[in-house]
Design an enzyme around this catalytic site. Structure first.
Site, PDB file in Angstrom:
ATOM      1  CG  HIS A 159      -2.216  -1.118   1.071  1.00  0.00           C
ATOM      2  ND1 HIS A 159      -2.947  -1.344   0.394  1.00  0.00           N
ATOM      3  CD2 HIS A 159      -2.097  -2.204   2.474  1.00  0.00           C
ATOM      4  CE1 HIS A 159      -3.953  -2.581   0.400  1.00  0.00           C
ATOM      5  NE2 HIS A 159      -3.061  -2.609   1.532  1.00  0.00           N
ATOM      6  CG  ASP A 200      -2.324  -8.289   0.482  1.00  0.00           C
ATOM      7  OD1 ASP A 200      -1.941  -9.119   1.849  1.00  0.00           O
ATOM      8  OD2 ASP A 200      -2.930  -8.313   0.676  1.00  0.00           O
ATOM      9  CG  HIS A 202      -6.233  -5.118   1.744  1.00  0.00           C
ATOM     10  ND1 HIS A 202      -5.451  -6.468   2.523  1.00  0.00           N
ATOM     11  CD2 HIS A 202      -7.223  -5.282   2.296  1.00  0.00           C
ATOM     12  CE1 HIS A 202      -7.093  -6.976   3.816  1.00  0.00           C
ATOM     13  NE2 HIS A 202      -7.575  -6.000   3.502  1.00  0.00           N
ATOM     14  CG  ASP A 308      -4.394 -10.436   2.863  1.00  0.00           C
ATOM     15  OD1 ASP A 308      -4.029 -10.804   2.741  1.00  0.00           O
ATOM     16  OD2 ASP A 308      -4.180  -8.895   3.475  1.00  0.00           O
TER      17      ASP A 308
HETATM   18  C1  OKP Z   1      -2.650  -4.120   4.356  1.00  0.00           C
HETATM   19  B1  OKP Z   1      -2.497  -5.465   3.452  1.00  0.00           B
HETATM   20  C2  OKP Z   1     -11.271  -2.207   6.683  1.00  0.00           C
HETATM   21  C3  OKP Z   1      -9.873  -1.720   7.701  1.00  0.00           C
HETATM   22  C4  OKP Z   1      -8.189  -2.108   6.846  1.00  0.00           C
HETATM   23  C5  OKP Z   1      -6.021  -2.054   7.380  1.00  0.00           C
HETATM   24  C6  OKP Z   1      -5.791  -3.298   6.244  1.00  0.00           C
HETATM   25  C7  OKP Z   1      -4.592  -3.401   5.372  1.00  0.00           C
HETATM   26  C8  OKP Z   1      -4.532  -4.192   5.306  1.00  0.00           C
HETATM   27  N1  OKP Z   1     -11.713  -1.852   7.628  1.00  0.00           N
HETATM   28  N2  OKP Z   1      -7.560  -1.247   7.438  1.00  0.00           N
HETATM   29  O1  OKP Z   1      -3.527  -4.865   2.451  1.00  0.00           O
HETATM   30  O2  OKP Z   1      -3.098  -6.887   4.212  1.00  0.00           O
HETATM   31 ZN    ZN Z   2      -3.931  -7.583   2.589  1.00  0.00          ZN
END
Ligand code: OKP
Ligand code: ZN
Length: 373
Positions: A159, A200, A202, A308
């Protein structure tokens, strides 16, 4: 498979984060790394763990990090905590949502700070971004006989953009490694291409942004549609200028299960093969090098490895089963190239180690049979 890790990656340990307005324990915890490390150590015939010795100096990584991130941003990361506390802020370590407000302070014009003179927490804030680890992994990877190498690092990085941190990420580890490998593999005439595959849960908005106009880096991401980081990751984001066509997003609906995930992953792998016309040729050389017992490997594939996507992950909404992670490793191995895995997300503490091991083992075992005559 060689695995590189460093205890400095355990220092970053914020006590809580704010999730939907609630104060909850910080999901991106040092325990994640400990659990994965323990799991891999229990299989010593498959994984050889090596400590990177970042504290004794040796390699200066600053220049490589600066090819990815702006100088002002890096100075900010170095100085932010001290300035925060000096200004009367709480001494509790900053959480990422506070860091994401970095544009509230001017990033330039600060005095240089010697890391040694920083407070312990600020030092952690400086060192725990895993720069040395990923860099050393990149170095080690090209000298190593194994086809796969794993950088067991935290915090994650995908990110983090050129001048932006968020989502637990400060330095984009995979981007630093990719730039480093491009420089290391440099031939006199052309800049070698690399592909980054991000599995990932995300979308890696930071990695996408860093290479958006760069035709030499293919970024391919599978991720949840309409989830964090919310505003990026659509199929219409294909790159800009010379980089058009070298950014490919596969947004998948929440609730995605093994079969749909693996189908999308196979498509992604096909795109990476298309990007690389030298694919078949290199595959042959990987075989040849193995046969001749040469150690040289040019890593051209990097995997942003997040688990994740697991069915019981506390912040992800996919439904992948434990057996899917072996399959993911096998599909990635089908690319037939030396590969650097860089740790990203995964927050289910009980299963994170097993799921990571499954990917690496799937890759390793498939890769081994693949290059056998
Ligand atoms: C980092 B990685 C959702 C809140 C999410 C941040 C997530 C960061 C993920 N309501 N908070 O890509 O695993
Ligand atoms: Zn993630």
């Amino acid at each position: 498979m060689k695995v590189f890790w460093d205890p400095i990656c355990l220092l970053h340990d914020p006590p809580y984060e704010i999730l939907s307005g609630n104060k909850v324990p910080y999901f991106e915890s040092p325990a994640r790394l400990q659990v994965i490390k323990k799991e891999l150590e229990e299989h010593p015939s498959l994984f050889q763990l090596e400590l990177t010795d970042s504290s004794s100096g040796g390699i200066d990584i600053t220049g490589h990090v600066e090819t990815v991130h702006g100088r002002g941003y890096l100075n900010y990361l170095r100085n932010a905590y001290d300035e925060w506390v000096r200004d009367g802020g709480s001494a509790v370590p900053l959480s990422d949502n506070i860091f994401s407000g970095h544009r509230l302070t001017p990033p330039s014009g600060r005095a240089k700070v010697h890391v040694d003179s920083l407070s312990p927490v600020a030092k952690a804030g400086y060192y725990c971004f895993d720069l040395s680890l990923t860099y050393s992994s990149a170095i080690a990877s090209v000298n190593c006989r194994n086809v796969g190498v794993f950088a067991l690092c935290r915090p994650p990085g995908h990110h983090a953009g050129t001048s932006l941190s968020g989502g637990y990420c400060f330095i984009n580890n995979v981007a630093v490694a990719a730039q480093f490998l491009q420089g290391f593999n440099q031939r006199p005439t052309d800049k070698p291409s690399v592909a980054i595959l991000d599995v990932d849960y995300h979308h890696g908005n930071g990695t996408q942004e860093i290479f958006y106009s760069d035709p030499s880096v293919l970024y391919v991401s599978l991720h949840a549609e309409d989830d964090y980081p919310y505003f990026t990751g659509s199929t219409t984001e294909k790159g800009i200028n010379d980089g058009v066509g070298t950014n490919i997003n596969y947004p998948l609906p929440r609730g995605t299960q093994d079969s749909d995930y693996c189908a999308a992953l196979s498509n992604a792998v096909e795109e990476i093969k298309k990007f690389d016309p030298g694919y078949l040729l290199l595959r042959f050389f990987v075989f040849l090098y193995r046969g001749l017992n040469l150690s040289l490997r040019l890593i051209e594939h990097l995997i942003s490895l997040g688990v994740d996507t697991f069915i019981d992950d506390p912040i992800g909404d996919f439904k992948l089963s434990p057996s899917c992670y072996t399959r993911i490793g096998q599909i990635v191995a089908d690319l037939g190239k030396p590969t650097l895995f860089v740790m990203e997300g995964g927050y289910h503490i009980e299963m994170i180690g097993k799921n990571v091991r499954a990917v690496l083992q799937g890759f390793e075992e498939q890769g081994t049979t693949d290059v056998r005559p």
